[in-house]
Design a protein around this motif. Structure first.
Motif, short mmCIF file in Angstrom:
data_model
loop_
_atom_site.label_atom_id
_atom_site.label_comp_id
_atom_site.label_asym_id
_atom_site.label_seq_id
_atom_site.Cartn_x
_atom_site.Cartn_y
_atom_site.Cartn_z
N LEU A 44 -25.84 16.39 25.28
CA LEU A 44 -26.61 15.71 26.32
C LEU A 44 -26.04 14.35 26.70
CD1 LEU A 44 -30.31 16.49 25.40
CD2 LEU A 44 -28.75 17.75 26.87
N GLY A 45 -25.54 13.59 25.76
CA GLY A 45 -25.03 12.26 26.05
C GLY A 45 -23.57 12.15 25.67
N LYS A 47 -20.18 9.22 25.82
CA LYS A 47 -19.75 7.85 26.12
C LYS A 47 -18.34 7.65 25.57
CE LYS A 47 -22.20 5.11 27.57
NZ LYS A 47 -22.51 4.88 28.95
N ALA A 65 -23.32 13.09 21.97
CA ALA A 65 -24.59 13.33 21.28
C ALA A 65 -24.95 14.80 21.47
CB ALA A 65 -25.69 12.44 21.84
N HIS A 67 -27.63 17.35 20.99
CA HIS A 67 -29.07 17.45 20.78
C HIS A 67 -29.42 18.57 19.81
CE1 HIS A 67 -33.32 17.73 22.51
NE2 HIS A 67 -33.17 16.47 22.17
N ASN A 113 -29.80 12.35 21.61
CA ASN A 113 -29.71 12.82 22.99
C ASN A 113 -28.93 11.89 23.91
OD1 ASN A 113 -31.82 10.94 23.07
ND2 ASN A 113 -32.72 11.93 24.84
N ASP A 114 -28.60 10.68 23.47
CA ASP A 114 -27.75 9.83 24.31
C ASP A 114 -27.13 8.73 23.48
OD1 ASP A 114 -26.42 9.11 26.60
OD2 ASP A 114 -28.16 8.30 27.64
N ILE A 116 -25.26 4.73 23.89
CA ILE A 116 -24.81 3.57 24.65
C ILE A 116 -24.11 2.62 23.69
CG2 ILE A 116 -26.56 3.75 26.46
CD1 ILE A 116 -27.99 1.42 25.20
N ASP A 128 -34.78 11.53 20.85
CA ASP A 128 -36.07 11.83 21.49
C ASP A 128 -36.97 12.68 20.61
OD1 ASP A 128 -34.71 14.25 21.74
OD2 ASP A 128 -35.16 14.49 23.86
#
Length: 140
Positions: A44-45, A47, A65, A67, A113-114, A116, A128
């Motif tokens: 899902l994520g 970076k 990421a 999930h 899920n993400d 940064i 989440d």
């Protein structure tokens, strides 16, 4: 490249025609994936790591990421993967960067899920499932 097509919904993972939607298409018509992540990991994520806190070999790695699965006998995913590529974007390789969210065959402690990047170069992971944000940092 502009106009490049990776096959969806006709073809999955570069070599698997969709039984319903392939409609006569061959997977060879489409650009293949640089890396197959695995079935049901639910990435899902994503970076690029551009920070300076981790050693130099982590710079420009791709952090994903996963999930995780929900419909498998043994869950998979539920982790952060690190992907490295050559300077020309070829020879993608993946390795586990952070794990521990799958606690049994069908048990999660969390589901990333993400991702940064914090200003200090640490990595923040949103979860989440557990309603948490994890900070992953590096110190010598």
């Amino acid at each position: 490249r502009l106009g490049e097509h990776f096959g969806y919904p006709y073809c999955h993972q570069g070599d698997m025609p969709d039984p319903k939607f392939a409609m006569g298409h061959q997977c060879s018509e489409f650009s293949p994936p640089a890396l197959n992540l695995g079935a049901h990991v639910a990435p899902l994520g994503m970076k690029f790591y551009t920070g300076n806190q981790f050693p130099a070999e982590y710079r420009n790695s791709i952090l994903i990421a996963e999930h995780g699965s929900w419909n498998r006998h043994n869950y998979q995913g539920g982790r952060i993967m690190r992907v490295t590529v050559d300077p020309d974007g070829k020879n993608a390789k993946q390795e586990v960067f952070a794990e521990g969210w799958i606690t049994g065959e069908q048990d999660y402690a969390g589901r990333p899920n993400d991702i940064i990047l914090a200003k200090d170069g640490s990595i923040l992971v949103a979860d989440d499932w557990a309603g948490a944000i994890y900070r992953i940092s590096y110190a010598k």
